[in-house]
Design a protein around this motif. Structure first.
Motif, PDB file in Angstrom:
ATOM      1  N   ASP A 161       0.904  -1.236   0.204  1.00  0.00           N
ATOM      2  CA  ASP A 161      -0.141  -0.064   0.005  1.00  0.00           C
ATOM      3  C   ASP A 161       0.823   1.295   0.009  1.00  0.00           C
ATOM      4  OD1 ASP A 161       1.018   0.218   2.402  1.00  0.00           O
ATOM      5  OD2 ASP A 161      -0.698  -0.061   3.675  1.00  0.00           O
ATOM      6  N   ASP A 162       2.106   0.938  -0.200  1.00  0.00           N
ATOM      7  CA  ASP A 162       3.094   2.071  -0.050  1.00  0.00           C
ATOM      8  C   ASP A 162       3.898   2.684  -1.427  1.00  0.00           C
ATOM      9  OD1 ASP A 162       4.651   3.762   2.327  1.00  0.00           O
ATOM     10  OD2 ASP A 162       6.202   3.267   0.492  1.00  0.00           O
ATOM     11  N   GLU A 163       3.736   3.707  -1.798  1.00  0.00           N
ATOM     12  CA  GLU A 163       4.395   4.066  -3.013  1.00  0.00           C
ATOM     13  C   GLU A 163       5.831   4.080  -3.192  1.00  0.00           C
ATOM     14  OE1 GLU A 163       2.781   4.581  -6.064  1.00  0.00           O
ATOM     15  OE2 GLU A 163       0.918   4.881  -5.293  1.00  0.00           O
ATOM     16  N   VAL A 167       3.767  -5.363  -9.524  1.00  0.00           N
ATOM     17  CA  VAL A 167       3.218  -4.605  -8.296  1.00  0.00           C
ATOM     18  C   VAL A 167       1.791  -4.715  -8.358  1.00  0.00           C
ATOM     19  CG1 VAL A 167       3.194  -2.834  -6.705  1.00  0.00           C
ATOM     20  CG2 VAL A 167       5.390  -3.608  -7.804  1.00  0.00           C
ATOM     21  N   ALA A 168       1.203  -5.159  -7.426  1.00  0.00           N
ATOM     22  CA  ALA A 168      -0.351  -5.085  -7.023  1.00  0.00           C
ATOM     23  C   ALA A 168      -0.285  -3.960  -5.852  1.00  0.00           C
ATOM     24  CB  ALA A 168      -0.907  -6.003  -6.803  1.00  0.00           C
ATOM     25  N   MET A 169      -1.220  -3.008  -6.005  1.00  0.00           N
ATOM     26  CA  MET A 169      -1.459  -2.117  -5.056  1.00  0.00           C
ATOM     27  C   MET A 169      -2.547  -2.356  -4.129  1.00  0.00           C
ATOM     28  SD  MET A 169       0.886   0.175  -5.300  1.00  0.00           S
ATOM     29  CE  MET A 169       0.391   1.297  -3.999  1.00  0.00           C
ATOM     30  N   THR A 170      -2.634  -2.263  -3.053  1.00  0.00           N
ATOM     31  CA  THR A 170      -3.633  -2.854  -1.931  1.00  0.00           C
ATOM     32  C   THR A 170      -3.856  -1.495  -0.989  1.00  0.00           C
ATOM     33  OG1 THR A 170      -2.038  -3.632  -0.294  1.00  0.00           O
ATOM     34  CG2 THR A 170      -3.031  -5.297  -2.034  1.00  0.00           C
ATOM     35  N   SER A 171      -5.064  -1.708  -0.308  1.00  0.00           N
ATOM     36  CA  SER A 171      -5.556  -0.727   0.443  1.00  0.00           C
ATOM     37  C   SER A 171      -4.605  -0.548   1.860  1.00  0.00           C
ATOM     38  CB  SER A 171      -7.068  -0.748   1.073  1.00  0.00           C
ATOM     39  OG  SER A 171      -7.258  -1.937   1.903  1.00  0.00           O
ATOM     40  N   THR A 172      -4.789   0.464   2.697  1.00  0.00           N
ATOM     41  CA  THR A 172      -4.240   0.528   3.945  1.00  0.00           C
ATOM     42  C   THR A 172      -4.742  -0.220   5.049  1.00  0.00           C
ATOM     43  OG1 THR A 172      -5.229   2.897   4.444  1.00  0.00           O
ATOM     44  CG2 THR A 172      -2.879   2.663   3.355  1.00  0.00           C
ATOM     45  N   ALA A 173      -6.056  -0.840   4.527  1.00  0.00           N
ATOM     46  CA  ALA A 173      -6.857  -1.229   5.725  1.00  0.00           C
ATOM     47  C   ALA A 173      -6.531  -2.545   6.001  1.00  0.00           C
ATOM     48  CB  ALA A 173      -8.354  -1.252   5.272  1.00  0.00           C
ATOM     49  N   CYS A 174      -5.612  -3.163   5.191  1.00  0.00           N
ATOM     50  CA  CYS A 174      -5.014  -4.551   5.231  1.00  0.00           C
ATOM     51  C   CYS A 174      -4.201  -4.673   6.493  1.00  0.00           C
ATOM     52  CB  CYS A 174      -4.202  -5.100   4.141  1.00  0.00           C
ATOM     53  SG  CYS A 174      -5.119  -5.413   2.652  1.00  0.00           S
ATOM     54  N   ARG A 175      -4.592  -5.529   7.686  1.00  0.00           N
ATOM     55  CA  ARG A 175      -3.806  -5.655   8.916  1.00  0.00           C
ATOM     56  C   ARG A 175      -2.820  -6.561   8.783  1.00  0.00           C
ATOM     57  NH1 ARG A 175      -9.625  -6.461  11.857  1.00  0.00           N
ATOM     58  NH2 ARG A 175     -10.161  -7.320   9.962  1.00  0.00           N
TER      59      ARG A 175
END
Length: 266
Positions: free
Chosen positions: A56-58, A71-79
């Motif tokens: 989730d980090d650029e 690269v696969a971008m994911t949300s910051t909600a992933c714990r």
């Protein structure tokens, strides 16, 4: 049976912020970041159709793209990494039959650990998730105990039944065993290798469950499966003379670099 390896990586680690971008020097002095070394380990696994870094980090995304990773971008909600793999699953077409979570802090993971893990899940059609375990030598067991005595969170240990189904995972050194073990002697302790293989249905189910109490206390994502009554298959892997350790704390950097020097890994 199609296989995709996902390498989850986040910058905001509580214990070690920026850990994926930390450089590790190999035997020849060549320096590569932790995430690049993990990607190199994933690319060495045979029988894999696709390898992705999920973040989730650029900063991590730009770095990974720079050394050639998808690269696969994911949300910051992933714990945790399993939730990140579950989110990536929705971006994959066609959907793979097995998703492997090769966590980005285990660059010394030998290819055969992952190959044996995939084979173990394939051979257990009733299992939704599998993970490797490595019998500790006396030396490795002593290192794990030393970390705990020093107040460091080191490796994770696993206990399982005769059917190889996990009973528990802990950051404590379990099971307790009285007496001493020689450096090269086998011990009754199994080091949990931080890799998972999932069938898609298990990943989707996981992402719909709340965190469990034991998961929160231990900080171990795989306990969510056990707390929900789901079976986790433990696949024993063999070191074949290779040293193995994960990068959990800043103090682990020189330890991993010494191991790479000993094994001649560049």
């Amino acid at each position: 049976m199609s296989v995709t390896i996902v390498i989850p990586a986040r910058y905001a680690s509580t214990r070690y912020p920026g850990k994926p971008l930390v450089e590790l020097r190999g035997a020849s002095g060549a320096a590569f970041s932790l995430i690049q070394r993990s990607w190199m380990a994933a690319k060495a696994v045979s029988g894999v159709d696709r390898v992705l870094v999920a973040t989730d980090d650029e900063r991590i995304a730009d770095h990974a793209t720079g050394f050639g990773a998808e690269v696969a971008m994911t949300s910051t909600a992933c714990r945790n990494g399993t939730e990140r793999c579950a989110e990536v699953l929705g971006q994959l077409a066609p959907e793979p039959e097995i998703v492997v979570n090769l966590q980005g802090d285990a660059p010394l993971t030998p290819a055969w650990f992952v190959e044996d893990l995939i084979a173990g899940l394939r051979n257990a059609p009733q299992a939704g998730v599998a993970t490797p375990v490595l019998r500790c030598s006396g030396r490795m067991r002593a290192d794990l105990i030393a970390d705990r005595m020093a107040g460091r969170v080191g490796g994770t240990t696993a206990v399982f039944g005769h059917d190889r189904q996990a009973l528990y995972f802990s950051k404590e050194v379990i099971p307790f065993a009285a007496g001493e073990f020689g450096d090269d002697d086998p011990s009754p302790v199994f080091h949990h290798v931080g890799v998972y293989a999932y069938r898609p249905a298990a990943l989707r189910a996981y992402s719909g469950w709340d965190e469990g109490q034991l998961e929160k206390l231990e900080g171990l994502e795989q306990l969510r499966f056990l707390e929900r009554g789901q079976r986790v298959l433990c696949v024993e892997v063999q070191a074949r003379g290779r040293q193995f350790w994960e990068l959990n704390n800043p103090e682990d950097v020189p330890r991993l670099e010494r191991m790479m020097a000993d094994m001649g890994i560049d």
